[in-house]
Scaffold this active site. Sequence first.
Site, mmCIF file in Angstrom:
data_model
loop_
_atom_site.group_PDB
_atom_site.id
_atom_site.type_symbol
_atom_site.label_atom_id
_atom_site.label_comp_id
_atom_site.label_asym_id
_atom_site.label_seq_id
_atom_site.Cartn_x
_atom_site.Cartn_y
_atom_site.Cartn_z
ATOM 1 N N HIS A 278 15.895 -35.877 -3.906
ATOM 2 C CA HIS A 278 16.209 -36.235 -2.514
ATOM 3 C C HIS A 278 17.449 -35.490 -2.076
ATOM 4 C CE1 HIS A 278 17.049 -38.727 1.027
ATOM 5 N NE2 HIS A 278 15.745 -38.988 0.988
ATOM 6 N N GLU B 3 8.394 -41.676 -2.137
ATOM 7 C CA GLU B 3 6.992 -41.269 -2.053
ATOM 8 C C GLU B 3 6.178 -41.622 -3.298
ATOM 9 O OE1 GLU B 3 6.505 -40.794 0.851
ATOM 10 O OE2 GLU B 3 6.839 -38.773 1.580
HETATM 11 N N1 ACO Z 1 10.963 -31.222 -9.039
HETATM 12 C C1 ACO Z 1 11.558 -30.206 -9.718
HETATM 13 N N2 ACO Z 1 12.734 -29.662 -9.369
HETATM 14 C C2 ACO Z 1 13.324 -30.167 -8.278
HETATM 15 C C3 ACO Z 1 12.776 -31.202 -7.529
HETATM 16 C C4 ACO Z 1 11.541 -31.739 -7.963
HETATM 17 N N3 ACO Z 1 10.947 -32.750 -7.299
HETATM 18 N N4 ACO Z 1 13.598 -31.489 -6.491
HETATM 19 C C5 ACO Z 1 14.633 -30.634 -6.583
HETATM 20 N N5 ACO Z 1 14.472 -29.831 -7.659
HETATM 21 C C6 ACO Z 1 15.397 -28.806 -8.134
HETATM 22 C C7 ACO Z 1 15.220 -27.492 -7.376
HETATM 23 O O1 ACO Z 1 14.249 -26.662 -7.946
HETATM 24 C C8 ACO Z 1 16.610 -26.921 -7.473
HETATM 25 O O2 ACO Z 1 16.783 -26.369 -8.759
HETATM 26 P P1 ACO Z 1 17.571 -24.985 -8.966
HETATM 27 O O3 ACO Z 1 18.971 -25.254 -8.445
HETATM 28 O O4 ACO Z 1 17.491 -24.771 -10.429
HETATM 29 O O5 ACO Z 1 16.836 -23.969 -8.141
HETATM 30 C C9 ACO Z 1 17.524 -28.142 -7.398
HETATM 31 O O6 ACO Z 1 16.733 -29.229 -7.859
HETATM 32 C C10 ACO Z 1 17.995 -28.450 -5.976
HETATM 33 O O7 ACO Z 1 16.882 -28.442 -5.109
HETATM 34 P P2 ACO Z 1 16.993 -28.286 -3.537
HETATM 35 O O8 ACO Z 1 15.687 -27.725 -3.030
HETATM 36 O O9 ACO Z 1 18.237 -27.566 -3.151
HETATM 37 O O10 ACO Z 1 17.171 -29.780 -3.092
HETATM 38 P P3 ACO Z 1 16.931 -30.352 -1.640
HETATM 39 O O11 ACO Z 1 17.955 -31.355 -1.390
HETATM 40 O O12 ACO Z 1 16.791 -29.268 -0.643
HETATM 41 O O13 ACO Z 1 15.470 -31.005 -1.828
HETATM 42 C C11 ACO Z 1 13.623 -32.383 -1.777
HETATM 43 C C12 ACO Z 1 15.147 -32.306 -1.616
HETATM 44 C C13 ACO Z 1 12.939 -31.440 -0.770
HETATM 45 C C14 ACO Z 1 13.140 -33.784 -1.494
HETATM 46 C C15 ACO Z 1 13.239 -31.962 -3.229
HETATM 47 O O14 ACO Z 1 13.843 -32.828 -4.150
HETATM 48 C C16 ACO Z 1 11.729 -31.880 -3.447
HETATM 49 O O15 ACO Z 1 11.126 -30.837 -3.152
HETATM 50 N N6 ACO Z 1 11.089 -32.985 -3.960
HETATM 51 C C17 ACO Z 1 9.665 -32.968 -4.182
HETATM 52 C C18 ACO Z 1 8.916 -33.296 -2.891
HETATM 53 C C19 ACO Z 1 9.113 -34.739 -2.470
HETATM 54 O O16 ACO Z 1 9.095 -35.649 -3.279
HETATM 55 N N7 ACO Z 1 9.289 -34.921 -1.156
HETATM 56 C C20 ACO Z 1 9.540 -36.236 -0.552
HETATM 57 C C21 ACO Z 1 10.992 -36.431 -0.294
HETATM 58 S S1 ACO Z 1 11.365 -38.068 0.271
HETATM 59 C C22 ACO Z 1 11.074 -38.031 1.924
HETATM 60 O O17 ACO Z 1 11.252 -37.054 2.584
HETATM 61 C C23 ACO Z 1 10.538 -39.206 2.577
#
Ligand code: ACO
Length: 360
Positions: A243, A302
Amino acid sequence: MKSGLEDVVAAETVLSDVDGKNGRLIVRGVSLDDLVAGSRYEDVLELLFDGFFAGAAPLAAQLGAARVEVFAHLASADVALLRLPPVEAMRALLARLDDGDDLASALRLVAAPAVFTAGLLRLKDGRAPLAPDPALSHAADTLRMVTGSMPSAQQVAALDRYLVTVADHGLNASTFAARVVASTQAGLTSSVLAALSALKGPLHGGAPGPVLDMLDAAGTPANASVWLENALANGERLMGFGHRVYRVRDPRADALKGAVRGLASSGAIDPARLALAEAVEAAALDLLKRKKPDRPLDTNVEFYTALLLEALGFPREAFTCVFAMGRVGGWIAHAREQALDGRLIRPTSVYVGPRADVAA
Ligand code: ACO
């Protein structure tokens, strides 16, 4: 510049507070735990709309009448519309609603995702949509229109819990989109359409369908770790984890896990399905801790949404529509707050392209 506007404060709001460090959510002064304890979606709407619309409480009968009103729009659903994914078909019908900013317009927009989604799902299956029953609660009527039978009190309570849990959540991507559009004084339908378009992406409200795909692909609790490890090695994100704001567990995950366990104990969820989900969750948390030690990644809203909505009879391709049924209340309240008190949202950018005066 902050990539993704991370930690940038872009609005003041009286609506909700997301405390990412401590894993707490407050909606208009009420904690999530208190909010979900017995509230119907209508109660939370009254809370969100208080001060933004005159005459919003009591709201249940007005919302029932709005469901009946918007039902007529389903008659315009043609074959091309029915070929679209449910969230896009629902968005197209919603675009036909007037762009007013009064309570009647707001309630039509709250009614629309439920009535349109239920009707579209039935039309896709070659069945006639079921007309709304304005005497029922919003959650009960929604379940009846989707499944074709009267839901149990436990099913209604579970959907209410979901809709209440997701009704508002700070300045998430879709709510921000709603506020940007509202800041131009464009009207509530335009704001809700912008929000819905932002919601449908897999990084926001499009994740719960893929959560079920992940459970199906993992197959068995014993296979969970290997499957997840492969997915991560292939550069995939694990859906339902991580998140932007929460650095600890998303409190909404537990609110929904409680509802899922309740449904499982009464037989509404196959215990094997719940056991698989719990094994996948545990394996994913362990893996993310090991592979991404610098970034705390925990379960988000989710993950258990997926199990709950599946148990209530919603098809996975319509999960984002159900999210919109709840979040629409927050979008509308934020749009009103922005339109009434805010200025035009117009940030600035840093130009990094070539400049004519320094060209070779
Ligand atoms: N699985 C694997 N790795 C992840 C995940 C995940 N679910 N979420 C973040 N990371 C990793 C990224 O790859 C990144 O790694 P790196 O630095 O080695 O490249 C690091 O964590 C930071 O990720 P960001 O993309 O910068 O984090 P951001 O805050 O932008 O993303 C998000 C938040 C989009 C929710 C992300 O965690 C994600 O894609 N989750 C999966 C999709 C999901 O569950 N979406 C629903 C969110 S809840 C809602 O909106 C209601």
